[in-house]
Design an enzyme around this catalytic site. Structure first.
Site, PDB file in Angstrom:
ATOM      1  N   LEU A  71       0.869  -1.171   0.000  1.00 57.16           N
ATOM      2  CA  LEU A  71       0.000   0.000   0.000  1.00 57.16           C
ATOM      3  C   LEU A  71       0.907   1.222   0.000  1.00 57.16           C
ATOM      4  O   LEU A  71       1.965   1.222   0.646  1.00 57.16           O
ATOM      5  CB  LEU A  71      -0.889   0.047   1.247  1.00 57.16           C
ATOM      6  CG  LEU A  71      -2.051  -0.948   1.380  1.00 57.16           C
ATOM      7  CD1 LEU A  71      -2.785  -0.698   2.695  1.00 57.16           C
ATOM      8  CD2 LEU A  71      -3.001  -0.842   0.204  1.00 57.16           C
ATOM      9  N   ASP A  72       0.518   2.271  -0.708  1.00 62.84           N
ATOM     10  CA  ASP A  72       1.281   3.508  -0.663  1.00 62.84           C
ATOM     11  C   ASP A  72       1.329   4.021   0.771  1.00 62.84           C
ATOM     12  O   ASP A  72       0.424   3.779   1.577  1.00 62.84           O
ATOM     13  CB  ASP A  72       0.635   4.572  -1.553  1.00 62.84           C
ATOM     14  CG  ASP A  72       0.744   4.242  -3.031  1.00 62.84           C
ATOM     15  OD1 ASP A  72       1.599   3.420  -3.400  1.00 62.84           O
ATOM     16  OD2 ASP A  72      -0.043   4.813  -3.816  1.00 62.84           O
ATOM     17  N   ARG A  73       2.371   4.782   1.075  1.00 58.62           N
ATOM     18  CA  ARG A  73       2.557   5.310   2.428  1.00 58.62           C
ATOM     19  C   ARG A  73       1.338   6.097   2.906  1.00 58.62           C
ATOM     20  O   ARG A  73       0.920   5.981   4.057  1.00 58.62           O
ATOM     21  CB  ARG A  73       3.805   6.201   2.459  1.00 58.62           C
ATOM     22  CG  ARG A  73       4.117   6.781   3.819  1.00 58.62           C
ATOM     23  CD  ARG A  73       5.425   7.565   3.781  1.00 58.62           C
ATOM     24  NE  ARG A  73       5.787   8.057   5.090  1.00 58.62           N
ATOM     25  CZ  ARG A  73       6.924   8.679   5.370  1.00 58.62           C
ATOM     26  NH1 ARG A  73       7.819   8.868   4.413  1.00 58.62           N
ATOM     27  NH2 ARG A  73       7.194   9.094   6.588  1.00 58.62           N
TER      28      ARG A  73
END
Length: 302
Positions: free
Chosen positions: A130-132
């Protein structure tokens, strides 16, 4: 010199990847040189770097020279909300602003913090990313068999992944398929970005309308492929950037909401549907919208 016995949690792993994790800090070049030179042995025999370990293998690890010692990196242990857990899988609700792993200027991420918090767990590996700045459901494998099964499942698109996003603009269609090919590229500063480009990889997102707020819309995005930044780029290219997106969004809108206290990207992995990779049990997992996102929707509703 060490001799380690391989158990089922490490079986199936390549010898080079096993050594890179087992001999932290040793340069890759040293490890590959030791393999080529026959210093690393499995069951007293020479092996190549792509050899896959078997349950019961005896691995001989020679003394390996470390680089100059540095200040040890402290990774604080952290607990994250658990949505599902058994002996094979751990599914957590990741908060926004936390990277899933260290690297690219980040000292540590979710996976390192989980390992620090669970030293009794011999195997914890990310099954996907997942993106930050994206919150929500994140799967961690606790057994290699589960990890392999999850990777096969995602590659064959046998899992359904649903995200919720607040976008700028009044979304028109109740349901729309977006199929723009995506290409990764680097900015002059070395930052990773993605753009729509005919030379890119095929990407498919299904957008379903949820709620309208005049100048903004809450949509559900179902990923049919898993490209980097796929939802963010597909929506931005369609003229509906995600609120708070610092790479593909509207800076003025992001600043406006930040002044009101909303300082994140409104993208949340809220639902996963898949068959358990080991038991075959059908799983439907959900993570509610974070309080900050729900509060923003309440304000927009008023």
């Amino acid at each position: 010199m060490r001799i380690l016995r391989i158990d089922e949690t490490r079986a199936g792993q390549r010898i080079d990847n096993f050594l890179l994790r087992e001999c932290k800090g040793v340069p890759k070049s040293h490890i590959y040189k030791a393999i080529r030179g026959g210093q690393v042995r499995v069951n007293k025999g020479r092996i190549s770097s792509d050899y896959r370990l078997q349950d019961g293998d005896m691995v001989r690890i020679p003394p390996l020279r470390l680089p100059e010692p540095e200040q040890p990196r402290h990774v604080p242990a952290a607990a994250f909300p658990v949505v599902f857990e058994d002996e094979h899988l751990l599914v957590i609700d990741k908060p926004a602003g936390v990277a899933v792993h260290g690297g690219s200027g980040v000292s540590f991420g979710v996976i390192e913090q989980l390992r620090a918090a669970r030293p009794e767990e011999p195997f914890l590996e990310l099954a996907h990313r997942l993106d930050r700045d994206t919150s929500g459901l994140l799967i961690i494998a606790k057994r290699r068999a589960a990890l392999v099964g999850l990777h096969d499942m995602f590659r064959e698109i046998r899992a359904r992944k649903f995200y919720w996003a607040l976008v700028q603009g009044d979304w028109v269609n109740d349901r729309q398929h977006i199929r723009f090919p995506l290409l990764r590229w680097l900015t002059e500063s070395g930052e990773r970005r993605v753009k729509v480009d005919p030379a890119g990889k095929a990407a498919h997102t299904i957008i379903t309308m949820q709620r309208r707020f005049g100048r903004f819309s809450l949509v559900q995005a179902e990923l049919k492929t898993g490209r980097t930044h796929q939802i963010r780029v597909h929506l931005a290219h369609s003229g509906f950037p995600i609120v708070g997106d610092d790479k593909y969004g509207d800076d003025a809108i992001r600043d406006q909401f930040a002044r009101q206290g909303f300082k994140r990207m409104f993208l949340h992995s809220g639902r996963l549907e898949f068959d358990h990779p080991v038991t075959g049990q059908p799983l439907v997992l959900e993570a509610a919208l974070p309080a900050a996102c729900q509060s923003l929707l309440n304000r927009l509703e008023k």
